[in-house]
Design a protein around this motif. Structure first.
Motif, PDB file in Angstrom:
ATOM      1  N   LEU A 176       0.942  -1.097   0.107  1.00  0.00           N
ATOM      2  CA  LEU A 176      -0.088   0.034   0.112  1.00  0.00           C
ATOM      3  C   LEU A 176       1.055   1.305  -0.208  1.00  0.00           C
ATOM      4  O   LEU A 176       2.024   1.279   0.278  1.00  0.00           O
ATOM      5  N   ILE A 198      -1.795   1.262  11.421  1.00  0.00           N
ATOM      6  CA  ILE A 198      -1.698   0.865  10.118  1.00  0.00           C
ATOM      7  C   ILE A 198      -0.518   0.062   9.837  1.00  0.00           C
ATOM      8  O   ILE A 198      -0.388  -1.005   9.298  1.00  0.00           O
ATOM      9  N   CYS A 246      -0.235  -3.940   8.871  1.00  0.00           N
ATOM     10  CA  CYS A 246       0.380  -4.237   7.876  1.00  0.00           C
ATOM     11  C   CYS A 246       1.466  -5.183   8.018  1.00  0.00           C
ATOM     12  O   CYS A 246       1.855  -6.296   7.323  1.00  0.00           O
ATOM     13  N   GLU A 303      -7.243  -0.068   5.410  1.00  0.00           N
ATOM     14  CA  GLU A 303      -6.627  -0.064   4.183  1.00  0.00           C
ATOM     15  C   GLU A 303      -5.779  -1.573   4.172  1.00  0.00           C
ATOM     16  O   GLU A 303      -5.738  -2.144   3.241  1.00  0.00           O
ATOM     17  N   GLY A 314      -8.247  -4.481   3.428  1.00  0.00           N
ATOM     18  CA  GLY A 314      -8.401  -4.777   1.992  1.00  0.00           C
ATOM     19  C   GLY A 314      -7.524  -5.162   1.274  1.00  0.00           C
ATOM     20  O   GLY A 314      -7.479  -6.106   0.506  1.00  0.00           O
ATOM     21  N   TRP A 315      -5.992  -4.892   1.838  1.00  0.00           N
ATOM     22  CA  TRP A 315      -4.872  -5.518   1.190  1.00  0.00           C
ATOM     23  C   TRP A 315      -5.137  -6.880   1.386  1.00  0.00           C
ATOM     24  O   TRP A 315      -4.605  -7.903   0.659  1.00  0.00           O
ATOM     25  N   GLY A 371     -13.369  -1.057   4.634  1.00  0.00           N
ATOM     26  CA  GLY A 371     -12.939  -1.368   3.480  1.00  0.00           C
ATOM     27  C   GLY A 371     -13.450  -0.839   2.207  1.00  0.00           C
ATOM     28  O   GLY A 371     -14.790  -1.103   2.346  1.00  0.00           O
ATOM     29  N   HIS A 372     -12.903  -0.352   1.340  1.00  0.00           N
ATOM     30  CA  HIS A 372     -13.517  -0.039  -0.106  1.00  0.00           C
ATOM     31  C   HIS A 372     -13.738  -1.326  -0.719  1.00  0.00           C
ATOM     32  O   HIS A 372     -13.117  -2.254  -0.751  1.00  0.00           O
TER      33      HIS A 372
END
Lengths: 328, 657
Positions: A76, B317, B321, B347, B350-351, B389-390
């Protein structure tokens, strides 16, 4: 495409680290020189492809992982360091190379950049520095100097410039270098040294963006605008600059080196130093520090621990943990 | 019921010798938790079932905190809004909680506080002051703590003056130690006085001290002396004839452990073989990670030393991750957070979703939105967990309701994550995280570790590995980073089966469909008993639909209804995604009325139910003041519904929490 492994008969070459897929960077992009150098460095180090992960952020540079036949992780925006840390911490056998842009690393990802420095985990971070956000069409990156106006900017940049070398030093990166993407040979040397360094290494790679950075072009780096007509880049290994902080160095020695570093890192303009700025061997790595708490961390890292027996029963024995809270 | 005012909320707790509801209050940093710890252990060691509820401010020192401990010979699953015995260390606790002591109950107070004006209590909220003063004025009582005490006496509460400073001095004299040292036993003195009052055998208090300070004999001896002093003082000083309540230990020899929800989750993760956890400090999730860090190595049945690597990151974040990165290598990985941190993690989810990473996120809900009520409870994040999440990716959302579920679900989360190669959100709340309960030791035999489909690409595999090859189940064998021959790419972009970014419409459809198919596979494979559970009378029409930490109070409320011959059942939804719509449709067909009970404003589960099945709840019972529901209030509310109330949304309120 083959799976790269060196054998007794054959030494690996850069070809072993190439993939048969088209590359969609703009013609003349500085990124090409960087991946070319990474491929050569991997070959020179005779890395086993399956033990390598190239981890990218977002942007043109973030696509770099697609161009190696290793585990390629396109993450990301700004987050390549946390992902890379997770992989390395759980599987310490892997060689981790981060590939990210200036905006990715020092804009959206600045918090991770700062805190990665505190850990000194063994990995290499290649910083693609072209002073602009290419993939979104040329906005100012944090490395663009105040007052400059590359062609996409509607007005000159009114935000200040970050110096990636000083940033890296102040937060604790223990190996810091700078290269120029059109001098692939030198970049290969830097990448090899950075990967061999047993801590967190950082390579600031200056590169033109032929599409959006019309100021710092190939010609500009070549010094064509200068009276001397000499290239702007000069190499520290041609000077008497010594980047090494030896193991066991005392505070005074470290401070002395920092001062020399700052003087060099600050140079910019007609003469731009490149090469190895810092090679700090006095700071422990994160794995060393973990081992002081988890003795068998390297022998039994998170990805290797046997967590279940053959019938799926947990191997964890919680009797001590239950005893602490046992009442009756 | 004037439920917005400082007034007795209900008078419900009966006097018997089999149970006790005790509350201790004091400024944060004064040892309320220690006192509750001694009390709970003394009771658990005497074979009693223990339920503890901790309430505290987002503050380090000085603000008011209190601990409710309910103990009984029978199992206890929730707290009581009203207590039989209250111990206070200072003015604010007395002002706040005297009203919650039932008739026939008792409280301890400090003599020095009697003249104090309510208006002058430093941290008491203005709203609470105004209400209390108005209450006292209406009754013609002085607006001082003396007035509060007088009111308590008029309501049939015994008030016992306890001068802890004086007791500390006596102890200092007796042991020939300085008072500052003796003062460290204040919590022990307070607990011992309470237990002396109910004539609970003091040997269990001794045992509790030994549990809390194992091997530290000097500290234990000093506290044992404090216990003796307190028991003697109570016998010599108080007229206990009007306080009839006694507490007897249980003869039960059933094995019990006493722990809180954060610990239960941490233990479940260790049992499941989690080897990596990243976190960023946030209430009320942090205690889980710090517990793990304190227990980062442990024995293993295979002789090797087991371990969990816990990393404190720079933000959430990074935490999500990093955990995802670790999971790619085959390490069972998780992160734990609360609403504000989870919002930052989106985010990363989503990943992990598009890259089919087995990632476990433990989400302890707290009061929101934004910073909200950082140390209070809420079930306000169900929508967030389901939709964070989108665009769309499959996720398993698993909701635990108590400590046992927290343990087994924490372990099961990793099986789901690896079987379906996706994000698992294990959703709990502050009330579970900080509640303490005595429960049977967890049974590791009930846990089986299932790693899902892991590729074994070794053996001449050439070129990149088709990591994301479409399959009927949606699940493709997963090579782990570092495996020879397993090389592939991973990207947040849409990708081919090799993980190379693509925008091809056909491949896009294949990959989207493959991923989302995993949800159908999971819905098919996960047993119905894991998806939902039924409590009470399964044949009852009167149906309560709920989730998470409300369960204990609802089950007790149903038991109270059953005692009166009123049949009711609870359907507890545990798997929120894939949502058990078909199962619920069948189960809810005879429901009349259907009542949603949730600790949020709008009834989020009720809305999800309607979205999936079209079934609407007839009534909604909600509480969103940040405090957990109590059984008795729910019981009363269910009674009003049975009596045909017109209200469709009933808000549970208790201004005295």
């Amino acid at each position: 495409m083959t799976t790269a492994t060196a054998t007794a008969n054959r030494k690996l070459t850069a070809k072993d680290f190439q993939v048969p897929f088209p590359n969609d960077w703009c013609p003349g992009c500085g990124d090409f020189g960087i991946i070319n150098a990474v491929q050569q460095a991997f070959a020179r180090l005779e890395l086993e492809a399956h033990k390598v992960a190239v981890v990218g952020g977002i942007g043109c540079s973030g696509k770099a992982p697609y161009y190696f036949p290793v585990y390629g992780v396109h993450t990301l925006h700004g987050r390549l360091l946390p992902f890379a840390h997770g992989i390395k911490l759980a599987n310490p056998e892997m060689t981790i190379v981060g590939v990210g842009g200036d905006g990715d690393g020092l804009g959206i990802g600045a918090g991770h950049f700062v805190n990665a420095g505190r850990r000194n985990l063994d990995m290499t971070y290649i910083f693609f520095n072209n002073e602009v956000y290419g993939l979104t069409k040329g906005q100012a990156a944090p490395t663009l100097a105040m007052g400059l106006q590359p062609k996409s900017l509607p007005a000159p940049n009114i935000q200040g410039q970050l110096n990636p070398l000083m940033m890296a030093m102040s937060v604790g990166f223990t190996w810091i270098g700078r290269g120029y993407s059109y001098n692939v040979k030198k970049v290969v040397d830097l990448i090899v040294a950075a990967i061999e360094h047993p801590g967190l290494s950082f390579i600031d790679i200056l590169q033109p963006c032929p599409t959006y950075n019309n100021l710092h072009t190939k010609d500009w780096y070549a010094g064509k605008d200068l009276d001397s007509g000499q290239p702007r880049i000069y190499w520290l290994d041609d000077t008497d600059y010594d980047p090494v902080i030896p193991e066991g160095a005392d505070d005074a020695a470290v401070l002395g080196k920092m001062n020399e570093f700052l003087t060099k890192a600050h140079e910019w303009g007609d003469e731009i130093p490149a090469g190895v700025f810092l090679d700090n061997r006095a700071t422990s790595t994160f794995a060393d520090r973990i081992e002081t708490r988890i003795e068998n961390y390297r022998a039994q890292p998170p990805n290797k621990r046997e967590i279940a027996d053959e019938s799926g029963r947990p191997t964890a024995d919680l009797s001590e943990i239950f005893d602490e809270v046992r009442m009756t | 019921m004037a439920d917005r005012r400082y007034e007795p909320q209900s008078e419900t707790v009966t006097i018997n010798h089999d149970e006790l509801a005790w509350r201790v209050g004091g400024p944060q940093g004064s040892g309320v938790d220690t006192a509750a710890g001694i009390f709970q252990r003394a009771c658990a060691l005497g074979g009693l079932n223990v339920f503890g509820r901790r309430e505290y401010y987002s503050n380090i020192m000085g603000r008011h905190s209190y601990f409710d401990v309910r103990v009984a010979h029978h199992p206890v699953h929730s707290h009581c809004d009203e207590v039989q015995l209250l111990t206070t260390f200072e003015d604010e606790s007395l002002a706040r909680h005297a009203i919650s002591v039932v008739e026939g109950g008792a409280l301890f107070y400090a003599a020095k506080d009697v003249e104090k004006e309510v208006q002058g209590i430093t941290y008491l909220d203005l709203r609470a002051k105004d209400d209390l003063i108005a209450y006292l004025e209406e009754r013609g009582l002085p607006t001082t703590l003396g007035g509060v005490l007088e009111d308590a006496r008029q309501r049939g509460v015994q008030t016992y003056e306890a001068d802890f400073d004086k007791l500390v001095e006596s102890l200092a004299d007796q042991l020939d130690i300085v008072s500052a040292l003796a003062a460290r036993t204040t919590n022990t003195l307070a607990v011992a006085m309470s237990l002396a009052l109910v004539e609970y055998p003091r040997k269990y208090v001794y045992d509790a001290l030994a549990k809390i300070w194992p091997g530290r004999q000097k500290i234990i001896d000093m506290n044992v002396a404090a216990v003796d002093l307190a028991y003697q003082f109570v016998r010599d000083t108080y007229d206990t004839s009007k306080f009839e309540h006694r507490l007897t230990p249980s003869q039960s020899k059933e094995p019990r452990i006493l722990l809180n929800g954060n610990q239960a989750v941490a233990m479940g993760k260790i049992a499941a073989g989690m080897t990596f956890q990243s976190y960023y400090p946030i209430s009320p999730a942090t205690d889980e990670s710090t517990y793990l860090e304190a227990h980062e190595t442990f024995p293993s049945t295979n002789g090797a030393r087991g371990s969990v690597l816990v990393v404190q990151t720079e933000d959430e974040i990074s935490a999500v991750c990093m955990a995802a990165g670790a999971a790619l290598t085959g390490a069972r990985s998780a992160t734990a957070t609360s609403g504000p941190g989870f919002a930052l993690m989106v985010e990363g989810l989503g990943w992990a979703g598009i890259n089919e990473v087995p990632l476990v996120v433990t989400l302890y809900q707290r009061g929101g939105p934004s910073t909200g009520l950082p140390t209070r409870s809420e079930q306000g994040d169900l929508f967030l967990a389901l939709n964070a999440g989108h665009s769309e990716f499959p996720r398993i959302v698993l909701a635990s309701s108590d400590l046992e579920e927290a343990f087994y679900d924490a372990a099961a989360a990793f099986n789901y994550a690896e079987r379906y190669q996706t994000v698992v959100i294990h959703i709990l709340d502050k009330s579970i995280s900080s509640k303490t309960m005595s429960v049977p030791p967890f049974d590791l035999e009930r846990i089986r570790i299932e790693r899902g489909e892991i590729a074994s690409p070794n053996g001449g595999h050439e070129g990149p590995y088709p990591r994301f090859k479409p399959t009927e189940s949606g699940i493709s064998p997963r090579p782990l980073l570092g495996m020879p021959g397993g090389m592939h790419w991973l990207t947040g972009g849409e990708h081919t089966q090799y993980g190379r970014v693509t925008e091809d419409p056909v491949v896009r459809e294949q990959q989207m469909e493959k991923r989302m198919r995993k949800l159908e596979t999971a819905a098919r494979e996960i047993p119905v008993d894991e998806k939902l559970r039924v409590y009470g009378d399964p044949a009852a029409e009167f149906t309560i639909l709920s989730w998470g930490s409300n369960k204990g109070a609802i089950v007790e409320a149903i038991e109270l209804l059953a005692e009166e011959g009123c049949a009711a059942r609870l359907i507890q939804v545990r798997i929120m995604s894939p949502f058990p719509g078909p199962e619920l449709e069948e189960l809810l067909a005879p429901a009349k009325p259907l009542i949603g009970v949730e600790a949020n404003f709008s009834g989020q589960l009720a809305q999800v139910l309607r979205q999936h099945t079209g079934i609407a709840c007839d009534k909604l019972v909600v509480k969103y003041n940040g405090r957990p529901m109590a059984a008795r209030r729910l019981y009363e509310t269910f009674k009003t519904i049975m009596d045909g109330t017109d209200e469709t949304k009933i808000v549970l309120r208790n201004p005295n929490e």
